[in-house]
Scaffold this motif. Structure first.
Motif, PDB file in Angstrom:
ATOM      1  N   MET A   1       0.837  -1.213   0.000  1.00 23.19           N
ATOM      2  CA  MET A   1       0.000   0.000   0.000  1.00 23.19           C
ATOM      3  C   MET A   1       0.867   1.256   0.000  1.00 23.19           C
ATOM      4  SD  MET A   1      -3.066   1.091   0.021  1.00 23.19           S
ATOM      5  CE  MET A   1      -4.163  -0.172   0.654  1.00 23.19           C
ATOM      6  N   LEU A   2       1.947   1.225   0.791  1.00 25.07           N
ATOM      7  CA  LEU A   2       2.833   2.395   0.873  1.00 25.07           C
ATOM      8  C   LEU A   2       3.561   2.621  -0.448  1.00 25.07           C
ATOM      9  CD1 LEU A   2       4.213   1.699   4.443  1.00 25.07           C
ATOM     10  CD2 LEU A   2       2.923   3.721   3.793  1.00 25.07           C
ATOM     11  N   ALA A   3       4.035   1.522  -1.044  1.00 20.80           N
ATOM     12  CA  ALA A   3       4.774   1.655  -2.306  1.00 20.80           C
ATOM     13  C   ALA A   3       3.845   2.093  -3.437  1.00 20.80           C
ATOM     14  CB  ALA A   3       5.450   0.335  -2.661  1.00 20.80           C
ATOM     15  N   ALA A   4       2.555   1.778  -3.292  1.00 20.37           N
ATOM     16  CA  ALA A   4       1.577   2.151  -4.322  1.00 20.37           C
ATOM     17  C   ALA A   4       1.549   3.662  -4.557  1.00 20.37           C
ATOM     18  CB  ALA A   4       0.186   1.653  -3.932  1.00 20.37           C
ATOM     19  N   GLN A   5       1.944   4.430  -3.509  1.00 21.78           N
ATOM     20  CA  GLN A   5       1.950   5.896  -3.634  1.00 21.78           C
ATOM     21  C   GLN A   5       2.843   6.341  -4.783  1.00 21.78           C
ATOM     22  OE1 GLN A   5      -0.297   7.080  -1.550  1.00 21.78           O
ATOM     23  NE2 GLN A   5      -0.277   4.917  -0.977  1.00 21.78           N
ATOM     24  N   PHE A   6       3.924   5.588  -4.970  1.00 29.65           N
ATOM     25  CA  PHE A   6       4.921   6.024  -5.938  1.00 29.65           C
ATOM     26  C   PHE A   6       4.590   5.537  -7.351  1.00 29.65           C
ATOM     27  CE2 PHE A   6       6.921   5.779  -1.756  1.00 29.65           C
ATOM     28  CZ  PHE A   6       7.324   7.089  -1.615  1.00 29.65           C
ATOM     29  N   TYR A   7       3.571   4.682  -7.464  1.00 33.53           N
ATOM     30  CA  TYR A   7       3.174   4.181  -8.788  1.00 33.53           C
ATOM     31  C   TYR A   7       1.786   4.688  -9.171  1.00 33.53           C
ATOM     32  CZ  TYR A   7       7.074   1.127  -7.789  1.00 33.53           C
ATOM     33  OH  TYR A   7       8.310   0.644  -7.467  1.00 33.53           O
ATOM     34  N   PHE A   8       1.221   5.570  -8.342  1.00 36.31           N
ATOM     35  CA  PHE A   8      -0.098   6.159  -8.597  1.00 36.31           C
ATOM     36  C   PHE A   8      -1.217   5.127  -8.739  1.00 36.31           C
ATOM     37  CE2 PHE A   8       2.264   9.989  -9.322  1.00 36.31           C
ATOM     38  CZ  PHE A   8       1.369  10.993  -9.016  1.00 36.31           C
ATOM     39  N   THR A   9      -1.050   3.947  -8.121  1.00 36.76           N
ATOM     40  CA  THR A   9      -2.130   2.974  -8.245  1.00 36.76           C
ATOM     41  C   THR A   9      -3.177   3.155  -7.155  1.00 36.76           C
ATOM     42  OG1 THR A   9      -0.708   1.440  -7.077  1.00 36.76           O
ATOM     43  CG2 THR A   9      -0.825   1.205  -9.473  1.00 36.76           C
ATOM     44  N   ASP A  10      -2.743   3.507  -5.932  1.00 32.08           N
ATOM     45  CA  ASP A  10      -3.693   3.726  -4.838  1.00 32.08           C
ATOM     46  C   ASP A  10      -3.090   4.783  -3.920  1.00 32.08           C
ATOM     47  OD1 ASP A  10      -5.222   3.755  -2.573  1.00 32.08           O
ATOM     48  OD2 ASP A  10      -5.496   1.574  -2.493  1.00 32.08           O
ATOM     49  N   MET A  11      -3.669   5.970  -3.942  1.00 32.98           N
ATOM     50  CA  MET A  11      -3.059   7.095  -3.224  1.00 32.98           C
ATOM     51  C   MET A  11      -3.637   7.274  -1.827  1.00 32.98           C
ATOM     52  SD  MET A  11      -0.857   7.895  -5.338  1.00 32.98           S
ATOM     53  CE  MET A  11      -0.172   9.410  -4.718  1.00 32.98           C
ATOM     54  N   ARG A  12      -4.147   6.191  -1.245  1.00 29.51           N
ATOM     55  CA  ARG A  12      -4.796   6.297   0.060  1.00 29.51           C
ATOM     56  C   ARG A  12      -3.883   6.894   1.123  1.00 29.51           C
ATOM     57  NH1 ARG A  12      -6.495   1.120   3.449  1.00 29.51           N
ATOM     58  NH2 ARG A  12      -7.093   0.314   1.424  1.00 29.51           N
ATOM     59  N   VAL A  13      -2.638   6.392   1.156  1.00 34.61           N
ATOM     60  CA  VAL A  13      -1.700   6.838   2.198  1.00 34.61           C
ATOM     61  C   VAL A  13      -1.400   8.337   2.060  1.00 34.61           C
ATOM     62  CG1 VAL A  13       0.654   6.595   3.049  1.00 34.61           C
ATOM     63  CG2 VAL A  13      -0.694   4.569   2.499  1.00 34.61           C
ATOM     64  N   PHE A  14      -1.187   8.759   0.821  1.00 29.71           N
ATOM     65  CA  PHE A  14      -0.956  10.184   0.571  1.00 29.71           C
ATOM     66  C   PHE A  14      -2.124  11.015   1.104  1.00 29.71           C
ATOM     67  CE2 PHE A  14      -1.840  13.850  -2.119  1.00 29.71           C
ATOM     68  CZ  PHE A  14      -0.653  14.559  -2.044  1.00 29.71           C
ATOM     69  N   LYS A  15      -3.325  10.552   0.807  1.00 28.73           N
ATOM     70  CA  LYS A  15      -4.500  11.320   1.208  1.00 28.73           C
ATOM     71  C   LYS A  15      -4.678  11.331   2.736  1.00 28.73           C
ATOM     72  CE  LYS A  15      -6.883   9.440  -2.372  1.00 28.73           C
ATOM     73  NZ  LYS A  15      -8.079   9.030  -3.113  1.00 28.73           N
TER      74      LYS A  15
ATOM     75  N   TRP B   1      -6.962  12.084 -10.144  1.00 28.35           N
ATOM     76  CA  TRP B   1      -6.902  12.075 -11.605  1.00 28.35           C
ATOM     77  C   TRP B   1      -5.819  11.092 -12.055  1.00 28.35           C
ATOM     78  CZ3 TRP B   1      -2.767  13.955 -14.689  1.00 28.35           C
ATOM     79  CH2 TRP B   1      -3.038  14.005 -16.072  1.00 28.35           C
ATOM     80  N   GLY B   2      -4.666  11.137 -11.369  1.00 30.96           N
ATOM     81  CA  GLY B   2      -3.560  10.221 -11.661  1.00 30.96           C
ATOM     82  C   GLY B   2      -3.974   8.773 -11.482  1.00 30.96           C
ATOM     83  N   GLU B   3      -4.706   8.487 -10.414  1.00 34.57           N
ATOM     84  CA  GLU B   3      -5.198   7.123 -10.168  1.00 34.57           C
ATOM     85  C   GLU B   3      -6.027   6.627 -11.355  1.00 34.57           C
ATOM     86  OE1 GLU B   3      -5.702   6.742  -5.299  1.00 34.57           O
ATOM     87  OE2 GLU B   3      -7.284   7.626  -6.496  1.00 34.57           O
ATOM     88  N   LYS B   4      -6.904   7.513 -11.837  1.00 31.03           N
ATOM     89  CA  LYS B   4      -7.803   7.139 -12.954  1.00 31.03           C
ATOM     90  C   LYS B   4      -6.984   6.850 -14.208  1.00 31.03           C
ATOM     91  CE  LYS B   4     -11.892   9.568 -11.437  1.00 31.03           C
ATOM     92  NZ  LYS B   4     -12.370  10.940 -11.402  1.00 31.03           N
ATOM     93  N   VAL B   5      -6.013   7.728 -14.493  1.00 29.42           N
ATOM     94  CA  VAL B   5      -5.181   7.545 -15.691  1.00 29.42           C
ATOM     95  C   VAL B   5      -4.450   6.207 -15.625  1.00 29.42           C
ATOM     96  CG1 VAL B   5      -3.163   8.426 -16.931  1.00 29.42           C
ATOM     97  CG2 VAL B   5      -4.906  10.011 -16.094  1.00 29.42           C
TER      98      VAL B   5
END
Lengths: 216, 200
Positions: free
Chosen positions: B41-55, B187-191
């Motif tokens: 989940m944390l690494a997902a932040q850097f690949y724009f797949t799931d930005m939950r942690v950022f949010k 928007w990044g997640e959607k792309v």
């Protein structure tokens, strides 16, 4: 209607809008620290500290008190109990922590003293950093006041000039209820010094009240 | 009573450790529930797949900022006594980059690896061991790094002081940046999601 009411937005957008609103209010309500953080001109402070213009000699202060000068405020920075035991006439008690809440004015001449110069210097810095203009420290603190004014000493081998000077100081000392000490008595008297503080007390209390009213 | 309680001497050093422990437990729990205990989940932040942690993180920052600002403004908190460290600009930029790189590679930051260890994740244990090894290496190399470590010292400085603006203005800017950031990453997640389905 193009505009939706607030309740119609999804929760996340409502929270977002609320945050923006709080941010906009925050930008206009002013400083949350209450102005206790200050920018200080270090160079200016260092300049003043490098000269001795921010110090008041105990003899000068004694003369001003005797002459009844009232163009300054004498502030005792020690605790209330210590202040009640002894204080310099015309002084008022304001502990360091209360300095900024006191009724001292920025344009007044303020003379600070405590047991030593150190505490007074701390108070000096607080006031100076807070834009008080004329802040001074009693040179040598209360200890110096005791040595020079309350219990001036005359050495046995004193020169004639020193003797004349001592006569003057002895007068001043008596005014403040102190005991000038000449040759033979010097050694004996020093041990009793703390006890001798008492006589001035009664006189001071009155003058302190007067002083306070003037400050307002 | 006015905060910060510790600075006003409402409790002593020993009690402060107990309080830190209790707050730490809650903090760990919230991190785990927020998804911070998973390296994926944390690494997902850097690949724009799931930005939950950022949010979650940015929401926490904005919430805390609004809370601190208004508590201070109402007089419950003396903001001038709240501790923060000195700024050493260059070394802190370099340190931040090293932490970020470690974050991408390892999938944790030091705090979240602790959370993940609590749930028994093996990768987190190795991550933490690596962290301790890094601390050891840094400690041994410190004489060499010392000059750089203490360079570009700016003293205790915060954004309002640095930019000569009011606290409230900084708060507003951070809120706007956060909301712009949320919009951008969604928007990044959607792309990214669209690209993934196309590639399949």
């Amino acid at each position: 209607m193009m505009l939706k009411t607030f309740a119609e937005y999804p929760p996340r957008k409502r929270v977002g809008l609320l945050a923006i609103l709080l941010g906009i209010i925050a930008a206009f309500v002013g400083d949350p620290t209450g102005g206790v953080t200050k920018r200080v001109n270090l160079k200016e402070l260092a300049m003043i500290a490098s000269t001795s213009n921010d110090k008041v000699d105990a003899k000068d202060l004694a003369k001003w008190i005797i002459e009844g000068k009232f163009d300054y405020r004498l502030v005792d920075l020690r605790k209330q109990e210590e202040y009640e035991k002894y204080n310099i006439p015309t002084s008022e008690c304001i502990p360091v922590s209360q300095l900024l809440n006191s009724d001292l004015m920025r344009n007044e001449k303020i003379i600070l003293y405590a047991d030593d110069e150190f505490t007074a210097a701390q108070g000096w810095f607080i006031l100076k950093a807070n834009d008080y203009k004329g802040v001074y420290v009693l040179e040598g603190g209360l200890q110096c006041w005791k040595d020079k004014i309350l219990f001036p000493k005359l050495r046995i081998d004193a020169s004639p000039e020193e003797k004349i000077e001592f006569q003057k100081m002895a007068e001043i000392s008596k005014f403040f209820g102190g005991q000038p000490q000449t040759g033979a008595t010097v050694a004996k008297q020093t041990a009793e010094m703390p006890k001798l503080k008492a006589p001035v007390k009664v006189k001071l209390k009155k003058s302190r009240g007067k002083r306070k009213r003037e400050g307002c | 009573m006015t905060a910060p309680f510790y600075k006003f001497g409402y409790f002593n050093d020993e009690v402060s450790l107990i309080i830190a422990f209790v707050i730490g437990l809650f903090f760990g729990f919230v991190l785990e529930r927020g998804g911070f205990g998973s390296g994926r989940m944390l690494a997902a932040q850097f690949y724009f797949t799931d930005m939950r942690v950022f949010k979650v993180m940015f929401t926490a920052i904005v919430t805390a900022m609004i809370g601190l600002f208004y508590f201070a403004w109402m007089g419950f908190l003396d903001l001038s006594l709240v501790y923060y460290g000195d700024t050493y600009l260059l070394p802190q930029i370099v340190g931040g980059l090293i932490l970020g790189i470690g974050f991408v590679i390892g999938g944790y930051c030091p705090g979240t690896s602790g959370v993940a260890i609590a749930t028994g994740k093996l990768d987190a244990i190795f991550y933490a061991l690596g962290g301790f090894f890094g601390i050891f290496v840094f400690g041994e190399m410190f004489p060499l790094l010392k000059d750089f470590f203490y360079s570009t010292h700016m003293g205790k400085v915060n954004l309002p002081q640095f930019f000569h603006v009011s606290y409230g203005f900084v708060l507003l800017v951070v809120i706007l940046v956060a909301i712009a950031g949320f919009t951008l990453v969604e928007w990044g997640e959607k792309v990214v999601a669209k690209k993934r389905t196309e590639n399949k």
